[in-house]
Scaffold this motif. Structure first.
Motif, PDB file in Angstrom:
ATOM      1  N   LYS A 151     -33.306 -43.440  -2.445  1.00 11.55           N
ATOM      2  CA  LYS A 151     -34.354 -42.491  -2.832  1.00 11.55           C
ATOM      3  C   LYS A 151     -35.658 -42.773  -2.085  1.00 11.55           C
ATOM      4  O   LYS A 151     -36.334 -41.849  -1.632  1.00 11.55           O
ATOM      5  CB  LYS A 151     -34.596 -42.564  -4.348  1.00 11.55           C
ATOM      6  CG  LYS A 151     -33.529 -41.877  -5.155  1.00 11.55           C
ATOM      7  CD  LYS A 151     -33.844 -41.979  -6.650  1.00 11.55           C
ATOM      8  CE  LYS A 151     -32.796 -41.302  -7.490  1.00 11.55           C
ATOM      9  NZ  LYS A 151     -33.099 -41.417  -8.919  1.00 11.55           N
ATOM     10  N   ALA A 152     -36.019 -44.036  -1.946  1.00 16.68           N
ATOM     11  CA  ALA A 152     -37.241 -44.406  -1.239  1.00 16.68           C
ATOM     12  C   ALA A 152     -37.139 -44.021   0.237  1.00 16.68           C
ATOM     13  O   ALA A 152     -38.116 -43.537   0.826  1.00 16.68           O
ATOM     14  CB  ALA A 152     -37.521 -45.901  -1.394  1.00 16.68           C
ATOM     15  N   THR A 153     -35.976 -44.229   0.832  1.00 13.46           N
ATOM     16  CA  THR A 153     -35.785 -43.866   2.246  1.00 13.46           C
ATOM     17  C   THR A 153     -35.873 -42.378   2.445  1.00 13.46           C
ATOM     18  O   THR A 153     -36.514 -41.906   3.401  1.00 13.46           O
ATOM     19  CB  THR A 153     -34.424 -44.398   2.737  1.00 13.46           C
ATOM     20  OG1 THR A 153     -34.406 -45.827   2.567  1.00 13.46           O
ATOM     21  CG2 THR A 153     -34.187 -44.066   4.191  1.00 13.46           C
ATOM     22  N   VAL A 154     -35.253 -41.611   1.563  1.00 14.12           N
ATOM     23  CA  VAL A 154     -35.297 -40.154   1.661  1.00 14.12           C
ATOM     24  C   VAL A 154     -36.722 -39.655   1.476  1.00 14.12           C
ATOM     25  O   VAL A 154     -37.204 -38.807   2.235  1.00 14.12           O
ATOM     26  CB  VAL A 154     -34.340 -39.487   0.648  1.00 14.12           C
ATOM     27  CG1 VAL A 154     -34.550 -37.996   0.585  1.00 14.12           C
ATOM     28  CG2 VAL A 154     -32.883 -39.809   1.001  1.00 14.12           C
ATOM     29  N   ALA A 155     -37.427 -40.192   0.486  1.00 13.43           N
ATOM     30  CA  ALA A 155     -38.818 -39.783   0.247  1.00 13.43           C
ATOM     31  C   ALA A 155     -39.688 -40.081   1.469  1.00 13.43           C
ATOM     32  O   ALA A 155     -40.497 -39.258   1.872  1.00 13.43           O
ATOM     33  CB  ALA A 155     -39.368 -40.495  -0.984  1.00 13.43           C
ATOM     34  N   LYS A 156     -39.487 -41.243   2.070  1.00 13.38           N
ATOM     35  CA  LYS A 156     -40.257 -41.596   3.266  1.00 13.38           C
ATOM     36  C   LYS A 156     -39.924 -40.657   4.425  1.00 13.38           C
ATOM     37  O   LYS A 156     -40.821 -40.196   5.134  1.00 13.38           O
ATOM     38  CB  LYS A 156     -39.952 -43.044   3.655  1.00 13.38           C
ATOM     39  CG  LYS A 156     -40.769 -43.544   4.815  1.00 13.38           C
ATOM     40  CD  LYS A 156     -40.475 -45.009   5.070  1.00 13.38           C
ATOM     41  CE  LYS A 156     -41.279 -45.520   6.247  1.00 13.38           C
ATOM     42  NZ  LYS A 156     -40.973 -46.924   6.542  1.00 13.38           N
ATOM     43  N   ALA A 157     -38.647 -40.323   4.588  1.00 10.17           N
ATOM     44  CA  ALA A 157     -38.228 -39.415   5.662  1.00 10.17           C
ATOM     45  C   ALA A 157     -38.791 -38.019   5.462  1.00 10.17           C
ATOM     46  O   ALA A 157     -39.082 -37.318   6.431  1.00 10.17           O
ATOM     47  CB  ALA A 157     -36.706 -39.368   5.754  1.00 10.17           C
ATOM     48  N   LEU A 158     -38.952 -37.616   4.210  1.00  9.05           N
ATOM     49  CA  LEU A 158     -39.495 -36.305   3.901  1.00  9.05           C
ATOM     50  C   LEU A 158     -41.015 -36.311   3.811  1.00  9.05           C
ATOM     51  O   LEU A 158     -41.629 -35.280   3.521  1.00  9.05           O
ATOM     52  CB  LEU A 158     -38.886 -35.774   2.595  1.00  9.05           C
ATOM     53  CG  LEU A 158     -37.369 -35.577   2.594  1.00  9.05           C
ATOM     54  CD1 LEU A 158     -36.882 -35.171   1.203  1.00  9.05           C
ATOM     55  CD2 LEU A 158     -36.969 -34.535   3.632  1.00  9.05           C
ATOM     56  N   GLY A 159     -41.625 -37.468   4.025  1.00 12.11           N
ATOM     57  CA  GLY A 159     -43.086 -37.585   3.990  1.00 12.11           C
ATOM     58  C   GLY A 159     -43.667 -37.530   2.604  1.00 12.11           C
ATOM     59  O   GLY A 159     -44.805 -37.099   2.416  1.00 12.11           O
ATOM     60  N   GLN A 160     -42.941 -38.009   1.639  1.00 13.25           N
ATOM     61  CA  GLN A 160     -43.415 -37.971   0.238  1.00 13.25           C
ATOM     62  C   GLN A 160     -43.907 -39.313  -0.205  1.00 13.25           C
ATOM     63  O   GLN A 160     -43.554 -40.321   0.120  1.00 13.25           O
ATOM     64  CB  GLN A 160     -42.287 -37.515  -0.682  1.00 13.25           C
ATOM     65  CG  GLN A 160     -41.821 -36.143  -0.335  1.00 13.25           C
ATOM     66  CD  GLN A 160     -40.594 -35.717  -1.140  1.00 13.25           C
ATOM     67  OE1 GLN A 160     -39.954 -36.530  -1.793  1.00 13.25           O
ATOM     68  NE2 GLN A 160     -40.259 -34.463  -1.070  1.00 13.25           N
TER      69      GLN A 160
END
Length: 83
Positions: A74-83
């Motif tokens: 979840k943290a990786t996805v959020a970082k990739a999405l700029g969140q």
């Protein structure tokens, strides 16, 4: 290819001695012991070795490891999405 922001998921760093680190080390030990036994077991012994293997794996904190891994993804996805 389908872009996946969590790829590769197997490379998450773990602090030495942390629960995820201990989980992975113990899981590897169990696999190294039981997988060769299963491969080399006679057909009549396979099921009992399999049951021992599953029993040993189930003693590990699988739910805790899955929760940690989910948070990492979840943290990786959020970082990739700029969140």
């Amino acid at each position: 290819p389908d872009p996946r922001p969590w790829y590769p998921a197997w490379g998450y760093p773990k602090e030495q001695g942390s629960p995820p680190d201990v989980f992975e080390a113990r899981k590897k030990e169990i696999q190294r012991k039981y997988i060769p036994e299963m491969v080399l077991a006679s057909p009549d012994k396979f099921e009992s070795v399999w049951n021992e293997y599953v029993s040993e794996l189930n003693k590990l904190d699988i739910a805790g490891y899955e929760a940690w891994f989910t948070e990492q993804v979840k943290a990786t996805v959020a970082k990739a999405l700029g969140q």
